[in-house]
Design a protein around this motif. Structure first.
Motif, PDB file in Angstrom:
ATOM      1  N   MET A   1     -25.202  13.415  28.830  1.00 27.33           N
ATOM      2  CA  MET A   1     -26.200  12.394  28.963  1.00 27.33           C
ATOM      3  C   MET A   1     -25.530  11.046  28.675  1.00 27.33           C
ATOM      4  SD  MET A   1     -29.665  11.741  26.662  1.00 27.33           S
ATOM      5  CE  MET A   1     -30.282  13.339  26.899  1.00 27.33           C
ATOM      6  N   PRO A   2     -25.727  10.091  29.551  1.00 23.83           N
ATOM      7  CA  PRO A   2     -25.153   8.763  29.316  1.00 23.83           C
ATOM      8  C   PRO A   2     -25.721   8.114  28.048  1.00 23.83           C
ATOM      9  CG  PRO A   2     -25.852   8.999  31.593  1.00 23.83           C
ATOM     10  CD  PRO A   2     -26.338  10.198  30.863  1.00 23.83           C
ATOM     11  N   PHE A   3     -24.917   7.278  27.432  1.00 22.12           N
ATOM     12  CA  PHE A   3     -25.299   6.662  26.160  1.00 22.12           C
ATOM     13  C   PHE A   3     -26.536   5.777  26.303  1.00 22.12           C
ATOM     14  CE2 PHE A   3     -24.748   3.436  22.794  1.00 22.12           C
ATOM     15  CZ  PHE A   3     -24.839   4.290  21.710  1.00 22.12           C
ATOM     16  N   ARG A   4     -26.665   5.078  27.411  1.00 26.00           N
ATOM     17  CA  ARG A   4     -27.840   4.207  27.620  1.00 26.00           C
ATOM     18  C   ARG A   4     -29.134   5.011  27.614  1.00 26.00           C
ATOM     19  NH1 ARG A   4     -26.748  -0.242  32.277  1.00 26.00           N
ATOM     20  NH2 ARG A   4     -27.101  -1.985  30.850  1.00 26.00           N
ATOM     21  N   ILE A   5     -29.117   6.124  28.328  1.00 27.13           N
ATOM     22  CA  ILE A   5     -30.316   6.964  28.392  1.00 27.13           C
ATOM     23  C   ILE A   5     -30.610   7.548  27.011  1.00 27.13           C
ATOM     24  CG2 ILE A   5     -31.288   9.067  29.391  1.00 27.13           C
ATOM     25  CD1 ILE A   5     -29.728   8.417  31.938  1.00 27.13           C
ATOM     26  N   PHE A   6     -29.560   7.960  26.313  1.00 29.08           N
ATOM     27  CA  PHE A   6     -29.743   8.501  24.971  1.00 29.08           C
ATOM     28  C   PHE A   6     -30.403   7.472  24.057  1.00 29.08           C
ATOM     29  CE2 PHE A   6     -28.082   8.799  20.632  1.00 29.08           C
ATOM     30  CZ  PHE A   6     -28.645  10.012  20.265  1.00 29.08           C
ATOM     31  N   CYS A   7     -29.938   6.227  24.109  1.00 31.72           N
ATOM     32  CA  CYS A   7     -30.517   5.174  23.253  1.00 31.72           C
ATOM     33  C   CYS A   7     -31.974   4.902  23.613  1.00 31.72           C
ATOM     34  CB  CYS A   7     -29.697   3.900  23.365  1.00 31.72           C
ATOM     35  SG  CYS A   7     -28.122   4.012  22.517  1.00 31.72           S
ATOM     36  N   ARG A   8     -32.296   4.920  24.897  1.00 26.23           N
ATOM     37  CA  ARG A   8     -33.693   4.703  25.318  1.00 26.23           C
ATOM     38  C   ARG A   8     -34.596   5.830  24.828  1.00 26.23           C
ATOM     39  NH1 ARG A   8     -32.654   2.521  31.447  1.00 26.23           N
ATOM     40  NH2 ARG A   8     -31.820   0.494  30.811  1.00 26.23           N
ATOM     41  N   VAL A   9     -34.130   7.057  24.985  1.00 28.73           N
ATOM     42  CA  VAL A   9     -34.933   8.203  24.537  1.00 28.73           C
ATOM     43  C   VAL A   9     -35.093   8.174  23.018  1.00 28.73           C
ATOM     44  CG1 VAL A   9     -34.951  10.730  24.368  1.00 28.73           C
ATOM     45  CG2 VAL A   9     -34.386   9.629  26.526  1.00 28.73           C
ATOM     46  N   LEU A  10     -34.020   7.843  22.315  1.00 28.49           N
ATOM     47  CA  LEU A  10     -34.085   7.748  20.854  1.00 28.49           C
ATOM     48  C   LEU A  10     -35.090   6.681  20.425  1.00 28.49           C
ATOM     49  CD1 LEU A  10     -32.879   8.670  18.118  1.00 28.49           C
ATOM     50  CD2 LEU A  10     -31.217   6.830  18.377  1.00 28.49           C
ATOM     51  N   GLY A  11     -35.047   5.524  21.062  1.00 27.47           N
ATOM     52  CA  GLY A  11     -36.004   4.466  20.752  1.00 27.47           C
ATOM     53  C   GLY A  11     -37.436   4.875  21.053  1.00 27.47           C
ATOM     54  N   LEU A  12     -37.631   5.564  22.161  1.00 31.93           N
ATOM     55  CA  LEU A  12     -38.970   6.034  22.527  1.00 31.93           C
ATOM     56  C   LEU A  12     -39.503   7.037  21.510  1.00 31.93           C
ATOM     57  CD1 LEU A  12     -41.184   5.937  24.717  1.00 31.93           C
ATOM     58  CD2 LEU A  12     -40.028   7.862  25.803  1.00 31.93           C
ATOM     59  N   VAL A  13     -38.664   7.949  21.084  1.00 34.16           N
ATOM     60  CA  VAL A  13     -39.077   8.954  20.088  1.00 34.16           C
ATOM     61  C   VAL A  13     -39.414   8.277  18.760  1.00 34.16           C
ATOM     62  CG1 VAL A  13     -38.212  10.874  18.686  1.00 34.16           C
ATOM     63  CG2 VAL A  13     -37.871  10.890  21.141  1.00 34.16           C
ATOM     64  N   LEU A  14     -38.588   7.317  18.349  1.00 28.20           N
ATOM     65  CA  LEU A  14     -38.839   6.644  17.074  1.00 28.20           C
ATOM     66  C   LEU A  14     -40.110   5.787  17.126  1.00 28.20           C
ATOM     67  CD1 LEU A  14     -35.229   5.683  16.000  1.00 28.20           C
ATOM     68  CD2 LEU A  14     -36.653   7.532  15.133  1.00 28.20           C
ATOM     69  N   CYS A  15     -40.341   5.121  18.247  1.00 25.85           N
ATOM     70  CA  CYS A  15     -41.587   4.338  18.378  1.00 25.85           C
ATOM     71  C   CYS A  15     -42.808   5.249  18.382  1.00 25.85           C
ATOM     72  CB  CYS A  15     -41.555   3.498  19.649  1.00 25.85           C
ATOM     73  SG  CYS A  15     -40.442   2.109  19.552  1.00 25.85           S
ATOM     74  N   ALA A  16     -42.724   6.353  19.085  1.00 19.98           N
ATOM     75  CA  ALA A  16     -43.838   7.295  19.108  1.00 19.98           C
ATOM     76  C   ALA A  16     -44.093   7.852  17.715  1.00 19.98           C
ATOM     77  CB  ALA A  16     -43.549   8.422  20.094  1.00 19.98           C
ATOM     78  N   ASN A  17     -43.030   8.142  16.982  1.00 23.13           N
ATOM     79  CA  ASN A  17     -43.170   8.641  15.623  1.00 23.13           C
ATOM     80  C   ASN A  17     -43.829   7.587  14.726  1.00 23.13           C
ATOM     81  OD1 ASN A  17     -42.753  10.377  13.348  1.00 23.13           O
ATOM     82  ND2 ASN A  17     -41.031   9.083  12.791  1.00 23.13           N
ATOM     83  N   ALA A  18     -43.382   6.340  14.847  1.00 21.63           N
ATOM     84  CA  ALA A  18     -43.939   5.271  14.011  1.00 21.63           C
ATOM     85  C   ALA A  18     -45.428   5.068  14.304  1.00 21.63           C
ATOM     86  CB  ALA A  18     -43.167   3.974  14.239  1.00 21.63           C
ATOM     87  N   LEU A  19     -45.795   5.050  15.570  1.00 20.08           N
ATOM     88  CA  LEU A  19     -47.209   4.866  15.926  1.00 20.08           C
ATOM     89  C   LEU A  19     -48.063   6.042  15.465  1.00 20.08           C
ATOM     90  CD1 LEU A  19     -46.902   3.343  19.503  1.00 20.08           C
ATOM     91  CD2 LEU A  19     -47.720   2.209  17.425  1.00 20.08           C
ATOM     92  N   THR A  20     -47.554   7.245  15.644  1.00 16.98           N
ATOM     93  CA  THR A  20     -48.295   8.429  15.216  1.00 16.98           C
ATOM     94  C   THR A  20     -48.509   8.428  13.704  1.00 16.98           C
ATOM     95  OG1 THR A  20     -47.355   9.675  17.052  1.00 16.98           O
ATOM     96  CG2 THR A  20     -48.319  10.946  15.253  1.00 16.98           C
TER      97      THR A  20
END
Length: 88
Positions: A1-20
């Motif tokens: 997995m390219p690093f850019r995609i990994f960083c986007r997915v990581l950010g999405l997971v962390l934002c979803a976790n924070a909102l939840t």
């Protein structure tokens, strides 16, 4: 997995976790703490998976070298001293 995609997915997971966590606990402090804990856990899991992949590639490389080495051993013939005496 390219690093850019990994960083986007990581950010999405962390934002979803924070909102939840914010909507469940109604606390910014608790949401921040759980998000940081989740971030740490994801980084440790990523590092562990990289170590596992490096270890596994080393094992397969060593197994390939052993197989190649054993295959070349069959081509080498060793004459025993008894065999040479019979030829004379």
């Amino acid at each position: 997995m390219p690093f850019r995609i990994f960083c986007r997915v990581l950010g999405l997971v962390l934002c979803a976790n924070a909102l939840t966590m914010y909507f469940v606990l109604h606390s910014i402090r608790a949401a921040t703490f759980t998000t940081l804990a989740c971030s740490l856990f994801l980084q440790v899991a990523y590092f562990g998976s990289v170590l596992f992949l490096v270890w596994r590639s080393g094992c397969t490389r060593r197994a390939g070298q052993k197989a190649r080495h054993c295959g070349s051993c069959g081509e080498v013939r060793h004459d025993s001293p008894d065999h040479k005496k019979g030829e004379e």
